[in-house]
Write an enzyme that holds these catalytic residues in place. Sequence first.
Site, PDB file in Angstrom:
ATOM      1  CG  ASP A   1      87.046  83.491 -20.867  1.00  0.00           C
ATOM      2  OD1 ASP A   1      87.694  82.467 -20.597  1.00  0.00           O
ATOM      3  OD2 ASP A   1      86.631  83.762 -22.009  1.00  0.00           O
TER       4      ASP A   1
ATOM      5  CG  ASP B   1      90.774  79.795 -22.801  1.00  0.00           C
ATOM      6  OD1 ASP B   1      89.949  80.116 -23.653  1.00  0.00           O
ATOM      7  OD2 ASP B   1      91.993  79.652 -23.053  1.00  0.00           O
TER       8      ASP B   1
ATOM      9  CG  HIS C   1      85.789  84.874 -28.339  1.00  0.00           C
ATOM     10  ND1 HIS C   1      85.136  84.037 -27.440  1.00  0.00           N
ATOM     11  CD2 HIS C   1      87.097  84.576 -28.246  1.00  0.00           C
ATOM     12  CE1 HIS C   1      86.027  83.288 -26.831  1.00  0.00           C
ATOM     13  NE2 HIS C   1      87.227  83.587 -27.298  1.00  0.00           N
ATOM     14  CG  ASP C   2      87.561  81.409 -30.146  1.00  0.00           C
ATOM     15  OD1 ASP C   2      88.231  82.455 -30.190  1.00  0.00           O
ATOM     16  OD2 ASP C   2      87.539  80.655 -29.157  1.00  0.00           O
TER      17      ASP C   2
ATOM     18  CD  GLU D   1      87.509  77.094 -25.598  1.00  0.00           C
ATOM     19  OE1 GLU D   1      87.377  77.491 -26.759  1.00  0.00           O
ATOM     20  OE2 GLU D   1      88.519  77.373 -24.900  1.00  0.00           O
TER      21      GLU D   1
HETATM   22  C1  GLC Z   1      90.151  79.581 -26.376  1.00  0.00           C
HETATM   23  C2  GLC Z   1      89.664  80.984 -26.600  1.00  0.00           C
HETATM   24  C3  GLC Z   1      90.414  81.584 -27.738  1.00  0.00           C
HETATM   25  C4  GLC Z   1      91.878  81.612 -27.368  1.00  0.00           C
HETATM   26  C5  GLC Z   1      92.386  80.215 -26.960  1.00  0.00           C
HETATM   27  C6  GLC Z   1      93.706  80.307 -26.255  1.00  0.00           C
HETATM   28  O1  GLC Z   1      89.865  78.736 -27.430  1.00  0.00           O
HETATM   29  O2  GLC Z   1      88.280  80.989 -26.793  1.00  0.00           O
HETATM   30  O3  GLC Z   1      89.959  82.852 -28.097  1.00  0.00           O
HETATM   31  O4  GLC Z   1      92.647  82.070 -28.452  1.00  0.00           O
HETATM   32  O5  GLC Z   1      91.503  79.588 -26.076  1.00  0.00           O
HETATM   33  O6  GLC Z   1      93.575  80.858 -24.987  1.00  0.00           O
END
Ligand code: GLC
Length: 551
Positions: free
Chosen positions: A96, A197, A322-323, A248
Amino acid sequence: MKDFRECTVYEIYPKSFLDTNGDGLGELRGVTRKLDYLKELGVDYLWLTPFFVSPQNDNGYDVADYRRIDPRYGTMEDFEELSREAARRGIGLMLDMVFNHTSTDHEWFRKALAGDPKYKAYYIFKKGKPDGTPPTNWESKFGGSAWEYLPQFDEYYLHLFDKTQADLNWDNPEVRQEVADVVRFWMDKGVRGFRFDVINLISKGAFEDDDRGDGRRFYTDGPRIHEYLQELNQRTFGRDPGIITVGEMSSTTMENCFRYAGADGRELSMVFSFHHLKVDFMGNEKWVLVPTDFAKLKEILFSWQSGMAAHDAWNAVFWCNHDQPRVVSRFGDEGTYWKQSAKMLADVIHCLRGTPYIYQGEEIGMTNAGFTDLSQYRDVESLNHFQILRDKGMSEESAYNILKVHSRDNSRTPMQWTDGENAGFTAGTPWISVNPNCRHINAESQVGDPDSIFSHYRALIRLRKEYAVISRGDFAPLDQADPAVLAYRRRWKGDTLYCINNFYPKPCRWTCPEPLDGCTLLLANYPDARPGQTLELRPYESLVLLRREES
Ligand code: GLC
């Protein structure tokens, strides 16, 4: 070489997976210890959330050194052992990479703070407005202004997330070179995939006040985003066709995703988009309590399925990460129909066109955290937003009720391995509370049980490999207007697959708009399910039907 369309990815949040040294935090060795469990489930890749050196203000999404492993997660030898052992079981590791921002503890930011112009140019520093207020009115995703003032420069720096996560300046070619070097470093270590990310936020457009929103329209899918992704692709993973990538994509549009995840492979293999998970928000506002809009959920899922297929682009399909809160608590039932609803939700995702992602614990039907006290929350986003709601005058109880539903900590409680002490996660004190329902929701009780949620996920993973109609088929929604049923059809060569799901606890009658003659049952969540043109669907009932034409 694996075909990612036939693969399933399993996401691991190492901190909450398995603690082997009693410090209450999971680590890489814990993952290695559980490889046989993952092999048994049948997954192809493990996406590991960041374990790099970090102050952990956002659990590792605040990276201070991209090439070193945080001692709390282990050593480089531990990583190499995990990589080797995973490969031995035919499982690839996906890392990641957090390149929109670094921790303010990163050496680059420290040098910037010391006034080194080379490193100041790695970040986004701007003067405030003439009245001294921040350069723009943009809001941080974690609450408050997206700008932090530094008196020594009389300037602000941009942080779209926490103030200890400073945004990198991708318009600077040196930053792009650094990023590519990091990616190559991990490729050389044998990594088989990357998750990038919030990657669609890296190209910032105009720095203007947003009179319509929180600023996202100025930096989401920004002006040079495709150029930057193509460049990274060419410099790094694009040179190795065996590597899979997923971006993402925060608040993205489908048109951009056609390019991010196009079959030409110029950018990424696939994308995560989140619109289908905002159906219990008010617009983009998550810190509210509103009922799930089922019609909207279907419309979004179906339009992305059809749209991406029509443009030969590839989705990552998922409910959980995880979010996100746990899906069985969110769209299913934690009580009487826990098992049926967890299996139904699995069928909906795993029969879609796209690569499915499972988040640790989803395969055993783990539920939301069920915290009973504010002191149990750990997430910076939850704690900030709790305060914001309180500052707006909301009662403590109401603010707390919102956290219970939407907090990211819902999915971060420790993996439930056994019904014993701390769910078998740690011999010490867990960094975040274990859900007491580990007494009846745990992996140990499910692995050998053919009727368990675990066994159902394992079956779905196998079916994707066995039937090209699942991995390759086209997509068509069925009876989109039905208020309770989510159903769709997939076709590939002579095969037709139907996935039919009652999304609610209330039984309902449903007639398929297409003839189902000749269909056999491939999978169901009730033992005595029967195919039929008109179905009397029981609570959360799900059927996967297949018709094969003789060739
Ligand atoms: C993404 C991650 C999250 C994180 C954010 C900032 O959305 O999945 O957990 O807080 O990016 O890096």
